[in-house]
Design a protein around this motif. Sequence first.
Motif, PDB file in Angstrom:
ATOM      1  N   VAL A 288       0.848  -1.192   0.000  1.00  0.00           N
ATOM      2  CA  VAL A 288       0.000   0.000   0.000  1.00  0.00           C
ATOM      3  C   VAL A 288       0.888   1.248   0.000  1.00  0.00           C
ATOM      4  N   ASN A 289       0.631   2.139  -0.940  1.00  0.00           N
ATOM      5  CA  ASN A 289       1.366   3.398  -1.020  1.00  0.00           C
ATOM      6  C   ASN A 289       2.876   3.163  -1.168  1.00  0.00           C
ATOM      7  N   VAL A 290       3.206   2.297  -2.121  1.00  0.00           N
ATOM      8  CA  VAL A 290       4.613   2.017  -2.455  1.00  0.00           C
ATOM      9  C   VAL A 290       4.902   2.667  -3.806  1.00  0.00           C
ATOM     10  N   HIS A 291       5.953   3.466  -3.862  1.00  0.00           N
ATOM     11  CA  HIS A 291       6.241   4.225  -5.076  1.00  0.00           C
ATOM     12  C   HIS A 291       7.702   4.036  -5.482  1.00  0.00           C
ATOM     13  N   VAL A 292       7.897   3.653  -6.748  1.00  0.00           N
ATOM     14  CA  VAL A 292       9.241   3.430  -7.293  1.00  0.00           C
ATOM     15  C   VAL A 292       9.472   4.422  -8.429  1.00  0.00           C
ATOM     16  N   THR A 293      10.596   5.115  -8.393  1.00  0.00           N
ATOM     17  CA  THR A 293      10.991   5.995  -9.489  1.00  0.00           C
ATOM     18  C   THR A 293      12.391   5.614  -9.952  1.00  0.00           C
ATOM     19  N   GLY A 294      12.671   5.882 -11.215  1.00  0.00           N
ATOM     20  CA  GLY A 294      13.995   5.585 -11.751  1.00  0.00           C
ATOM     21  C   GLY A 294      14.279   4.109 -11.920  1.00  0.00           C
ATOM     22  N   LEU A 295      13.239   3.308 -12.196  1.00  0.00           N
ATOM     23  CA  LEU A 295      13.443   1.877 -12.428  1.00  0.00           C
ATOM     24  C   LEU A 295      14.258   1.663 -13.704  1.00  0.00           C
ATOM     25  N   GLN A 296      15.220   0.743 -13.646  1.00  0.00           N
ATOM     26  CA  GLN A 296      15.996   0.385 -14.826  1.00  0.00           C
ATOM     27  C   GLN A 296      16.254  -1.111 -14.786  1.00  0.00           C
ATOM     28  N   VAL A 297      15.574  -1.855 -15.672  1.00  0.00           N
ATOM     29  CA  VAL A 297      15.746  -3.305 -15.754  1.00  0.00           C
ATOM     30  C   VAL A 297      16.181  -3.650 -17.163  1.00  0.00           C
ATOM     31  N   ASP A 298      17.256  -4.427 -17.285  1.00  0.00           N
ATOM     32  CA  ASP A 298      17.798  -4.795 -18.591  1.00  0.00           C
ATOM     33  C   ASP A 298      17.904  -6.303 -18.700  1.00  0.00           C
ATOM     34  N   PHE A 299      17.325  -6.865 -19.756  1.00  0.00           N
ATOM     35  CA  PHE A 299      17.387  -8.295 -20.016  1.00  0.00           C
ATOM     36  C   PHE A 299      18.518  -8.570 -20.995  1.00  0.00           C
ATOM     37  N   THR A 300      19.359  -9.538 -20.665  1.00  0.00           N
ATOM     38  CA  THR A 300      20.493  -9.831 -21.533  1.00  0.00           C
ATOM     39  C   THR A 300      20.447 -11.231 -22.123  1.00  0.00           C
ATOM     40  N   SER A 301      19.403 -12.012 -21.798  1.00  0.00           N
ATOM     41  CA  SER A 301      19.267 -13.354 -22.349  1.00  0.00           C
ATOM     42  C   SER A 301      17.935 -13.485 -23.046  1.00  0.00           C
ATOM     43  N   GLY A 302      17.917 -14.171 -24.199  1.00  0.00           N
ATOM     44  CA  GLY A 302      16.671 -14.388 -24.916  1.00  0.00           C
ATOM     45  C   GLY A 302      16.065 -15.749 -24.661  1.00  0.00           C
ATOM     46  N   ASP A 303      16.575 -16.490 -23.675  1.00  0.00           N
ATOM     47  CA  ASP A 303      16.138 -17.861 -23.453  1.00  0.00           C
ATOM     48  C   ASP A 303      15.183 -18.038 -22.281  1.00  0.00           C
ATOM     49  N   GLU A 304      14.589 -16.960 -21.782  1.00  0.00           N
ATOM     50  CA  GLU A 304      13.711 -17.063 -20.634  1.00  0.00           C
ATOM     51  C   GLU A 304      12.465 -17.864 -20.986  1.00  0.00           C
ATOM     52  N   ILE A 305      11.866 -18.479 -19.984  1.00  0.00           N
ATOM     53  CA  ILE A 305      10.608 -19.172 -20.197  1.00  0.00           C
ATOM     54  C   ILE A 305       9.501 -18.394 -19.514  1.00  0.00           C
ATOM     55  N   ILE A 306       8.257 -18.640 -19.926  1.00  0.00           N
ATOM     56  CA  ILE A 306       7.151 -17.815 -19.474  1.00  0.00           C
ATOM     57  C   ILE A 306       6.989 -17.866 -17.963  1.00  0.00           C
ATOM     58  N   SER A 307       7.307 -18.995 -17.320  1.00  0.00           N
ATOM     59  CA  SER A 307       7.127 -19.082 -15.877  1.00  0.00           C
ATOM     60  C   SER A 307       8.040 -18.113 -15.138  1.00  0.00           C
ATOM     61  N   HIS A 308       9.063 -17.625 -15.795  1.00  0.00           N
ATOM     62  CA  HIS A 308       9.953 -16.644 -15.195  1.00  0.00           C
ATOM     63  C   HIS A 308       9.442 -15.234 -15.488  1.00  0.00           C
ATOM     64  N   ALA A 309       8.241 -14.949 -15.019  1.00  0.00           N
ATOM     65  CA  ALA A 309       7.680 -13.617 -15.210  1.00  0.00           C
ATOM     66  C   ALA A 309       8.503 -12.611 -14.424  1.00  0.00           C
ATOM     67  N   ILE A 310       8.572 -11.402 -14.948  1.00  0.00           N
ATOM     68  CA  ILE A 310       9.295 -10.359 -14.228  1.00  0.00           C
ATOM     69  C   ILE A 310       8.516  -9.058 -14.293  1.00  0.00           C
TER      70      ILE A 310
END
Length: 201
Positions: free
Chosen positions: A44-66
């Motif tokens: 509740v009332n959690v705020h994130v700014t400046g998020l930076q997420v980079d994926f470097t592999s193309g082999d992920e499977i759907i169960s590995h949601a992010i």
Amino acid sequence: MTRGFFDLFSGELRDLNIENMSGVNTNLATEYTFIKELRRGKLVNVHVTGLQVDFTSGDEIISHAIGGLVNTLYGGTIEDSSISGNMNGIHHGAGGMVGKAREDRVSCDSTLQNCVSKVNMNTDAGRIVGGLVGSASYTNVTNSYSTGTVTGLTQVGGLIGSFGFGEIVGSSASGNVSGTISVGGLVGVLGNATLTTSGAS
């Protein structure tokens, strides 16, 4: 920060501001950001700014949601919260705030209420990509919206990539959305769900 604060969380967090949070995916073992799994917990009332997420592999499977805030929401609740920033690269099952939302094993639906995502999802070859949530089932989304740019391959939505068995009420998406198959301004793929006073512009 690459591993995040919590692997599994089932309590309640309130009134938290997080700045410049980052994460990276390097292989099949997904590195995550804030909470890997929120099971019947509440933010509740959690705020994130400046998020930076980079994926470097193309082999992920759907169960590995992010997701920028929570990877998998199992019967949990997120209220009055927001996130902004960027998620780049290839990933299957990615959302600006939540990667995957679903019910838990005791049939408790997940809920997102009064949530805002201003995350740009730059996942050109990703499947099941949404500005707020990647995929959702048995989930209720109320008074929430996304404004970021969302790009993917299939099942791409401005708010949610793939949605079923739930309800979207008073919610919207306004960012540019692009993909190849099953692309929607609000939801990429919709099945057995109800939309009320919701739409994309």
